[in-house]
Design a protein around this motif. Structure first.
Motif, PDB file in Angstrom:
ATOM      1  N   ALA A 151       4.895  -6.275 -11.766  1.00  0.00           N
ATOM      2  CA  ALA A 151       5.198  -7.652 -11.374  1.00  0.00           C
ATOM      3  C   ALA A 151       5.072  -8.594 -12.562  1.00  0.00           C
ATOM      4  N   LEU A 152       4.005  -8.426 -13.340  1.00  0.00           N
ATOM      5  CA  LEU A 152       3.794  -9.301 -14.494  1.00  0.00           C
ATOM      6  C   LEU A 152       4.820  -9.043 -15.584  1.00  0.00           C
ATOM      7  N   ALA A 153       5.135  -7.770 -15.821  1.00  0.00           N
ATOM      8  CA  ALA A 153       6.099  -7.428 -16.871  1.00  0.00           C
ATOM      9  C   ALA A 153       7.501  -7.920 -16.518  1.00  0.00           C
ATOM     10  N   ALA A 154       7.870  -7.791 -15.249  1.00  0.00           N
ATOM     11  CA  ALA A 154       9.209  -8.202 -14.809  1.00  0.00           C
ATOM     12  C   ALA A 154       9.283  -9.689 -14.488  1.00  0.00           C
ATOM     13  N   LYS A 155       8.128 -10.370 -14.522  1.00  0.00           N
ATOM     14  CA  LYS A 155       8.050 -11.787 -14.134  1.00  0.00           C
ATOM     15  C   LYS A 155       8.644 -11.987 -12.744  1.00  0.00           C
ATOM     16  N   ASP A 156       8.231 -11.119 -11.828  1.00  0.00           N
ATOM     17  CA  ASP A 156       8.693 -11.147 -10.443  1.00  0.00           C
ATOM     18  C   ASP A 156       7.720 -11.991  -9.623  1.00  0.00           C
ATOM     19  N   GLY A 157       8.050 -13.268  -9.440  1.00  0.00           N
ATOM     20  CA  GLY A 157       7.167 -14.194  -8.756  1.00  0.00           C
ATOM     21  C   GLY A 157       6.829 -13.817  -7.320  1.00  0.00           C
ATOM     22  N   PRO A 158       7.835 -13.525  -6.486  1.00  0.00           N
ATOM     23  CA  PRO A 158       7.516 -13.147  -5.109  1.00  0.00           C
ATOM     24  C   PRO A 158       6.665 -11.885  -5.015  1.00  0.00           C
ATOM     25  N   GLY A 218     -11.412  -4.719 -13.280  1.00  0.00           N
ATOM     26  CA  GLY A 218     -11.814  -6.060 -13.683  1.00  0.00           C
ATOM     27  C   GLY A 218     -12.048  -6.991 -12.505  1.00  0.00           C
ATOM     28  N   ASP A 219     -12.091  -8.267 -12.806  1.00  0.00           N
ATOM     29  CA  ASP A 219     -12.359  -9.320 -11.830  1.00  0.00           C
ATOM     30  C   ASP A 219     -11.093  -9.589 -11.026  1.00  0.00           C
ATOM     31  N   HIS A 220     -11.122  -9.243  -9.739  1.00  0.00           N
ATOM     32  CA  HIS A 220      -9.935  -9.414  -8.907  1.00  0.00           C
ATOM     33  C   HIS A 220      -9.529 -10.872  -8.784  1.00  0.00           C
ATOM     34  N   LYS A 221     -10.485 -11.782  -8.833  1.00  0.00           N
ATOM     35  CA  LYS A 221     -10.130 -13.200  -8.749  1.00  0.00           C
ATOM     36  C   LYS A 221      -9.254 -13.596  -9.921  1.00  0.00           C
ATOM     37  N   GLN A 222      -9.594 -13.141 -11.109  1.00  0.00           N
ATOM     38  CA  GLN A 222      -8.797 -13.469 -12.279  1.00  0.00           C
ATOM     39  C   GLN A 222      -7.416 -12.826 -12.220  1.00  0.00           C
ATOM     40  N   VAL A 223      -7.362 -11.602 -11.684  1.00  0.00           N
ATOM     41  CA  VAL A 223      -6.058 -10.941 -11.521  1.00  0.00           C
ATOM     42  C   VAL A 223      -5.204 -11.725 -10.531  1.00  0.00           C
ATOM     43  N   ARG A 224      -5.820 -12.142  -9.428  1.00  0.00           N
ATOM     44  CA  ARG A 224      -5.087 -12.930  -8.432  1.00  0.00           C
ATOM     45  C   ARG A 224      -4.566 -14.222  -9.037  1.00  0.00           C
ATOM     46  N   LEU A 225      -5.394 -14.891  -9.824  1.00  0.00           N
ATOM     47  CA  LEU A 225      -4.965 -16.153 -10.426  1.00  0.00           C
ATOM     48  C   LEU A 225      -3.794 -15.933 -11.394  1.00  0.00           C
ATOM     49  N   ARG A 226      -3.824 -14.824 -12.159  1.00  0.00           N
ATOM     50  CA  ARG A 226      -2.703 -14.518 -13.049  1.00  0.00           C
ATOM     51  C   ARG A 226      -1.414 -14.309 -12.258  1.00  0.00           C
ATOM     52  N   LEU A 227      -1.524 -13.558 -11.166  1.00  0.00           N
ATOM     53  CA  LEU A 227      -0.353 -13.308 -10.328  1.00  0.00           C
ATOM     54  C   LEU A 227       0.151 -14.600  -9.703  1.00  0.00           C
ATOM     55  N   TYR A 262       0.810  -1.209   0.000  1.00  0.00           N
ATOM     56  CA  TYR A 262       0.000   0.000   0.000  1.00  0.00           C
ATOM     57  C   TYR A 262       0.846   1.262   0.000  1.00  0.00           C
ATOM     58  N   GLU A 263       2.075   1.168   0.495  1.00  0.00           N
ATOM     59  CA  GLU A 263       2.932   2.347   0.575  1.00  0.00           C
ATOM     60  C   GLU A 263       3.955   2.390  -0.558  1.00  0.00           C
ATOM     61  N   ALA A 264       3.975   1.402  -1.428  1.00  0.00           N
ATOM     62  CA  ALA A 264       4.952   1.370  -2.519  1.00  0.00           C
ATOM     63  C   ALA A 264       4.569   2.376  -3.600  1.00  0.00           C
ATOM     64  N   PRO A 265       5.535   2.757  -4.448  1.00  0.00           N
ATOM     65  CA  PRO A 265       5.242   3.745  -5.502  1.00  0.00           C
ATOM     66  C   PRO A 265       4.167   3.247  -6.467  1.00  0.00           C
ATOM     67  N   GLY A 266       3.304   4.173  -6.894  1.00  0.00           N
ATOM     68  CA  GLY A 266       2.267   3.838  -7.853  1.00  0.00           C
ATOM     69  C   GLY A 266       1.064   3.176  -7.216  1.00  0.00           C
ATOM     70  N   THR A 267       0.029   3.026  -7.997  1.00  0.00           N
ATOM     71  CA  THR A 267      -1.171   2.349  -7.520  1.00  0.00           C
ATOM     72  C   THR A 267      -0.927   0.846  -7.461  1.00  0.00           C
ATOM     73  N   LEU A 268      -1.852   0.123  -6.832  1.00  0.00           N
ATOM     74  CA  LEU A 268      -1.730  -1.330  -6.834  1.00  0.00           C
ATOM     75  C   LEU A 268      -1.784  -1.870  -8.256  1.00  0.00           C
ATOM     76  N   VAL A 277       0.858  -4.310 -10.047  1.00  0.00           N
ATOM     77  CA  VAL A 277       0.485  -5.566 -10.711  1.00  0.00           C
ATOM     78  C   VAL A 277       1.126  -5.622 -12.096  1.00  0.00           C
ATOM     79  N   GLY A 278       1.038  -4.508 -12.820  1.00  0.00           N
ATOM     80  CA  GLY A 278       1.644  -4.453 -14.154  1.00  0.00           C
ATOM     81  C   GLY A 278       3.144  -4.662 -14.107  1.00  0.00           C
TER      82      GLY A 278
END
Length: 294
Positions: free
Chosen positions: A94-101, A159-168, A81-87, A91-92
Motif C-alpha cells: 500500500a505504501l509503495a503503490a501509494k494506494d490511499g484506499p 513495531g508500534d502499530h499506532k505509528q504504522v496506522r498513522l503512516r497509512l 485477512y484473506e488477501a495474499p501475503g501477510t498484513l 502494508v508495504g
C-alpha cells in the motif's frame, strides 16, 4: 506460544461480550444507549478503550467492536485477512503503490487488532460458567477463535502499530480518502493536512467528520464561527429527517454533550450564510446515508 494456545476462552466472558457485540454492526434502529456509546467511541477512536494495568471495560470493548467492525474504506487492491501475503506485506504494498484506499483499510484493520487484543485479554482472565448452553458456547467460541486469527495476523506487522496506522492514514489523507482524516484526528494528529481534510469530509456530509468538527473548538480546527455553525446546523437538520434522522440523532446528541466550548447548540443567531451552507451539507449527509442504506 501461539495466540490460539495462549488464550483459553472461558464461557462467561464469551457470553457477555458477544451478546453486546451482536451482529458486529449498527442495527437499523441505531438508537439504543449501547449504540450511542459505540458512536461516541467511533468518533474518538479506540483510545478511550484502555488496555493497561486495569482490566478493560467489557462493555466499552464490545461497543467499540460494534462501531468498528466493518471497514468504511473500499481498497483498490486486495487487502485483508484473506488477501495474499501477510498484513505486513500488504502494508508495504500500500505504501509503495501509494494506494490511499488500501492504506486506509489496513489502518482500520490494525485498529480492530487493538480491540481484539482487549477482548482476548478479558476472556483469558475470567472463569468459565458450566451452565452455558453448549450450542451457544460453540458459536461464541468460534467467534473468538476468529478474533485470535485476526490478532495473530496483525502480529506480522512489527513495531508500534499506532505509528504504522498513522503512516497509512497520512497517505489516505493525502489522497483525499473520505473518513481517513477523522481516524487520524482521533489518534491525535493535528497536522494541517489532517485538519483540512477533516473539514472537507464534514462539508461533504461524512457523519463522523461532522461530529468531530461540530464538537471541537473551532480555533483548534482553524475555522470561523459561521463554518462551525453550518456544520452543527447540518447535524440538526440531518437528525430531524424522517427517513435518515435515526442515523444522525446520536451524533447530534454526542456533539452537543461534548462540544467545546458551547453545548446544546443555539441557532437563534445563526447567520443566513451559515444556515444556507448547513442546509447544503445536510443534503449531502442524507444522500450518503441513503446510499449506505440501499
Amino acid at each position: 506460544m501461539g495466540v490460539a494456545n495462549k488464550y483459553v476462552i472461558p464461557v462467561v466472558v464469551v457470553a457477555g461480550c458477544l451478546v453486546l457485540i451482536g451482529e458486529w454492526k449498527f442495527s437499523r434502529s441505531d438508537s439504543s444507549e449501547t449504540n450511542e456509546r459505540a458512536e461516541s467511541l467511533a468518533s474518538d477512536g479506540v483510545q478511550r478503550v484502555e488496555f493497561g494495568e486495569s482490566k478493560p471495560d467489557i462493555v466499552a470493548l464490545a461497543v467499540a467492536a460494534s462501531a468498528g467492525s466493518t471497514s468504511p474504506f473500499v481498497p483498490t487492491s486486495p487487502s485483508g485477512y484473506e488477501a495474499p501475503g501477510t498484513l505486513n506485506d500488504q502494508v508495504g504494498r500500500a505504501l509503495a503503490a501509494k494506494d490511499g484506499p488500501m492504506a486506509a483499510n489496513l489502518a482500520f484493520m490494525l485498529k480492530e487488532c487493538e480491540i481484539n487484543m482487549g477482548i482476548l485479554e478479558v476472556a483469558s482472565s475470567e472463569g468459565a460458567n458450566p451452565h452455558t448452553d453448549q450450542e451457544l458456547l460453540a458459536m461464541r467460541l468460534a467467534r473468538l477463535r476468529q478474533y485470535e486469527r485476526e490478532f495473530a495476523a496483525c502480529q506480522t506487522v512489527p513495531g508500534d502499530h499506532k505509528q504504522v496506522r498513522l503512516r497509512l492514514l497520512d497517505l489516505a489523507v493525502q489522497q483525499g480518502v473520505v473518513g481517513a482524516a477523522r481516524e487520524s484526528f482521533s489518534m491525535g494528529s493535528r497536522e494541517p493536512a489532517t485538519l483540512s481534510q477533516l473539514i472537507r469530509d464534514a462539508n461533504a456530509g461524512d457523519r463522523y467528520s461532522l461530529l468531530n468538527v461540530a464538537r471541537y473548538d473551532r480555533k483548534l480546527l482553524g475555522i470561523t464561527r459561521d463554518e462551525q455553525d453550518a456544520v452543527r446546523y447540518a447535524l440538526k437538520l440531518g437528525a430531524a429527517d424522517p427517513e435518515t434522522g435515526f442515523r444522525v440523532v446520536n451524533s447530534l446528541r454526542i456533539a452537543e454533550e461534548y462540544a467545546v466550548p458551547d453545548s446544546h447548540f443555539d441557532f437563534s443567531e445563526i447567520s443566513n450564510e451559515a444556515r444556507m451552507k448547513g442546509a447544503e451539507i445536510a443534503e449531502r449527509l442524507k444522500l450518503r446515508l441513503r446510499e449506505n442504506m440501499s
